[in-house]
Design a protein around this motif. Structure first.
Motif, PDB file in Angstrom:
ATOM      1  N   UNK A   1      87.686  -1.118 -52.331  1.00  0.00           N
ATOM      2  CA  UNK A   1      89.028  -1.754 -52.303  1.00  0.00           C
ATOM      3  C   UNK A   1      89.267  -2.765 -52.098  1.00  0.00           C
ATOM      4  N   UNK A   2      89.612  -4.326 -52.859  1.00  0.00           N
ATOM      5  CA  UNK A   2      90.122  -5.956 -52.503  1.00  0.00           C
ATOM      6  C   UNK A   2      91.274  -5.792 -52.712  1.00  0.00           C
ATOM      7  N   UNK A   3      91.675  -6.975 -51.847  1.00  0.00           N
ATOM      8  CA  UNK A   3      93.401  -7.503 -51.993  1.00  0.00           C
ATOM      9  C   UNK A   3      93.376  -8.183 -53.257  1.00  0.00           C
ATOM     10  N   UNK A   4      93.955  -8.689 -53.866  1.00  0.00           N
ATOM     11  CA  UNK A   4      94.386  -8.567 -55.681  1.00  0.00           C
ATOM     12  C   UNK A   4      95.406  -9.570 -55.694  1.00  0.00           C
ATOM     13  N   UNK A   5      96.001 -11.052 -56.004  1.00  0.00           N
ATOM     14  CA  UNK A   5      97.342 -11.087 -56.412  1.00  0.00           C
ATOM     15  C   UNK A   5      97.371 -11.580 -57.841  1.00  0.00           C
ATOM     16  N   UNK A   6      97.616 -11.132 -58.761  1.00  0.00           N
ATOM     17  CA  UNK A   6      97.262 -11.714 -59.908  1.00  0.00           C
ATOM     18  C   UNK A   6      99.055 -11.314 -61.124  1.00  0.00           C
ATOM     19  N   UNK A   7      98.876 -12.433 -62.131  1.00  0.00           N
ATOM     20  CA  UNK A   7     100.389 -12.429 -62.761  1.00  0.00           C
ATOM     21  C   UNK A   7     100.098 -11.523 -63.709  1.00  0.00           C
ATOM     22  N   UNK A   8     101.205 -10.958 -64.301  1.00  0.00           N
ATOM     23  CA  UNK A   8     101.331  -9.904 -64.449  1.00  0.00           C
ATOM     24  C   UNK A   8     101.886  -9.915 -66.676  1.00  0.00           C
ATOM     25  N   UNK A  31      86.942 -13.221 -54.372  1.00  0.00           N
ATOM     26  CA  UNK A  31      86.647 -14.792 -55.111  1.00  0.00           C
ATOM     27  C   UNK A  31      87.093 -14.429 -56.818  1.00  0.00           C
ATOM     28  N   UNK A  32      86.611 -13.439 -57.270  1.00  0.00           N
ATOM     29  CA  UNK A  32      87.124 -12.625 -58.512  1.00  0.00           C
ATOM     30  C   UNK A  32      87.925 -13.815 -59.045  1.00  0.00           C
ATOM     31  N   UNK A  33      88.350 -13.799 -60.645  1.00  0.00           N
ATOM     32  CA  UNK A  33      89.201 -14.950 -61.040  1.00  0.00           C
ATOM     33  C   UNK A  33      89.140 -14.311 -62.504  1.00  0.00           C
ATOM     34  N   UNK A  34      88.839 -12.568 -62.779  1.00  0.00           N
ATOM     35  CA  UNK A  34      89.131 -12.485 -64.119  1.00  0.00           C
ATOM     36  C   UNK A  34      90.485 -11.680 -64.398  1.00  0.00           C
ATOM     37  N   UNK A  35      90.213 -10.345 -65.573  1.00  0.00           N
ATOM     38  CA  UNK A  35      91.188  -9.964 -65.601  1.00  0.00           C
ATOM     39  C   UNK A  35      91.884  -8.362 -64.873  1.00  0.00           C
ATOM     40  N   UNK A  36      92.543  -7.793 -65.047  1.00  0.00           N
ATOM     41  CA  UNK A  36      91.948  -6.381 -63.490  1.00  0.00           C
ATOM     42  C   UNK A  36      93.747  -5.744 -63.822  1.00  0.00           C
ATOM     43  N   UNK A  37      93.675  -4.549 -63.992  1.00  0.00           N
ATOM     44  CA  UNK A  37      94.552  -3.287 -64.215  1.00  0.00           C
ATOM     45  C   UNK A  37      95.302  -3.509 -62.805  1.00  0.00           C
ATOM     46  N   UNK A  38      96.040  -3.585 -62.562  1.00  0.00           N
ATOM     47  CA  UNK A  38      96.692  -3.179 -60.635  1.00  0.00           C
ATOM     48  C   UNK A  38      97.632  -1.577 -60.983  1.00  0.00           C
ATOM     49  N   UNK A  39      96.835  -0.879 -60.492  1.00  0.00           N
ATOM     50  CA  UNK A  39      98.062   0.370 -60.043  1.00  0.00           C
ATOM     51  C   UNK A  39      98.442   0.521 -59.287  1.00  0.00           C
ATOM     52  N   UNK A  40      99.943   1.012 -59.562  1.00  0.00           N
ATOM     53  CA  UNK A  40     101.332   1.206 -57.877  1.00  0.00           C
ATOM     54  C   UNK A  40     101.165   2.324 -58.344  1.00  0.00           C
ATOM     55  N   UNK A  41     100.585   3.628 -57.133  1.00  0.00           N
ATOM     56  CA  UNK A  41     101.655   4.494 -57.078  1.00  0.00           C
ATOM     57  C   UNK A  41     102.059   5.192 -56.409  1.00  0.00           C
ATOM     58  N   UNK A  42     102.954   6.142 -56.098  1.00  0.00           N
ATOM     59  CA  UNK A  42     103.738   6.279 -55.331  1.00  0.00           C
ATOM     60  C   UNK A  42     102.558   6.328 -53.613  1.00  0.00           C
ATOM     61  N   UNK A  43     103.848   5.855 -52.502  1.00  0.00           N
ATOM     62  CA  UNK A  43     103.493   5.487 -51.340  1.00  0.00           C
ATOM     63  C   UNK A  43     102.525   4.464 -50.715  1.00  0.00           C
ATOM     64  N   UNK A  99     106.810 -10.304 -67.827  1.00  0.00           N
ATOM     65  CA  UNK A  99     105.266 -10.951 -67.659  1.00  0.00           C
ATOM     66  C   UNK A  99     106.052 -12.206 -66.761  1.00  0.00           C
ATOM     67  N   UNK A 100     104.762 -12.677 -66.649  1.00  0.00           N
ATOM     68  CA  UNK A 100     105.102 -13.795 -65.960  1.00  0.00           C
ATOM     69  C   UNK A 100     104.981 -13.314 -64.409  1.00  0.00           C
ATOM     70  N   UNK A 101     105.596 -12.391 -64.211  1.00  0.00           N
ATOM     71  CA  UNK A 101     105.552 -12.426 -61.966  1.00  0.00           C
ATOM     72  C   UNK A 101     104.061 -12.043 -61.607  1.00  0.00           C
ATOM     73  N   UNK A 102     104.164 -12.619 -60.590  1.00  0.00           N
ATOM     74  CA  UNK A 102     103.266 -12.529 -59.425  1.00  0.00           C
ATOM     75  C   UNK A 102     102.881 -10.511 -58.662  1.00  0.00           C
ATOM     76  N   UNK A 151      99.868  -2.843 -64.474  1.00  0.00           N
ATOM     77  CA  UNK A 151     100.238  -4.078 -64.683  1.00  0.00           C
ATOM     78  C   UNK A 151      98.594  -4.635 -64.942  1.00  0.00           C
ATOM     79  N   UNK A 152      98.462  -5.249 -66.164  1.00  0.00           N
ATOM     80  CA  UNK A 152      98.089  -5.629 -66.567  1.00  0.00           C
ATOM     81  C   UNK A 152      97.865  -7.305 -66.461  1.00  0.00           C
ATOM     82  N   UNK A 153      96.499  -8.556 -66.047  1.00  0.00           N
ATOM     83  CA  UNK A 153      96.716  -9.700 -65.768  1.00  0.00           C
ATOM     84  C   UNK A 153      95.695 -10.119 -65.476  1.00  0.00           C
TER      85      UNK A 153
END
Length: 140
Positions: A59-66, A88-100, A32-35, A78-80
């Motif tokens: 498809x967008x580039x996102x940087x979020x705080x876990x 330019x959006x600054x809401x909640x998002x679920x980032x999905x890390x998948x194989x490859x 929690x707290x990692x970017x 990872x939700x954050x």
């Protein structure tokens, strides 16, 4: 696991998980707290007045705080809160890390974590299993 970029001066590490085991390792390392940053799909609603015309996935580039980390076998979710976005959006998002799929993690890296990532770079040998019976054979 393929390590694409290692910038320990700025505590940034970019990796591409190559197996589900790599996703499991990342789940144990991300706190929690990692970017977390990378490309993700975001549903964008197009509306006119009060009426929603259509939705589209972009498809967008996102940087979020876990905030919440979940591993479901074939992807790491990872939700954050979004802190940077190509839209330019600054809401909640679920980032999905998948194989490859490349992901960048910013955090204070400990020596044993980096060693564990280096060990995960080694490939496991491919195995073929043959089961024989009197009348059948199965390969796996």
């Amino acid at each position: 696991m393929k390590i694409v970029k290692k910038d320990l001066k700025h505590d940034i590490l970019s990796v591409i998980p190559e197996t589900q085991d790599d996703l499991w390792i990342l789940e144990k390392m991300i706190n929690k707290g990692d970017i977390i940053s990378g490309y993700t799909l975001r549903t964008i609603k197009i509306s006119q007045g009060d009426k929603e015309i259509k939705t589209q996935r972009k498809r967008i580039l996102v940087k979020l705080v876990a905030e919440k980390i979940e591993f479901s076998g074939d992807e790491l979710r990872i939700n954050g809160n979004i802190i940077e976005s190509s839209e330019g959006d600054h809401s909640h998002h679920t980032f999905e890390i998948a194989v490859n799929r490349k992901v960048t993690i910013e955090r204070d890296w400990k020596k044993y974590e980096l060693e564990k990532l280096e060990k995960s770079k080694t490939k496991l040998p491919k195995v073929l299993i043959l089961a024989l019976d009197d009348s059948e054979a199965s390969f796996a």
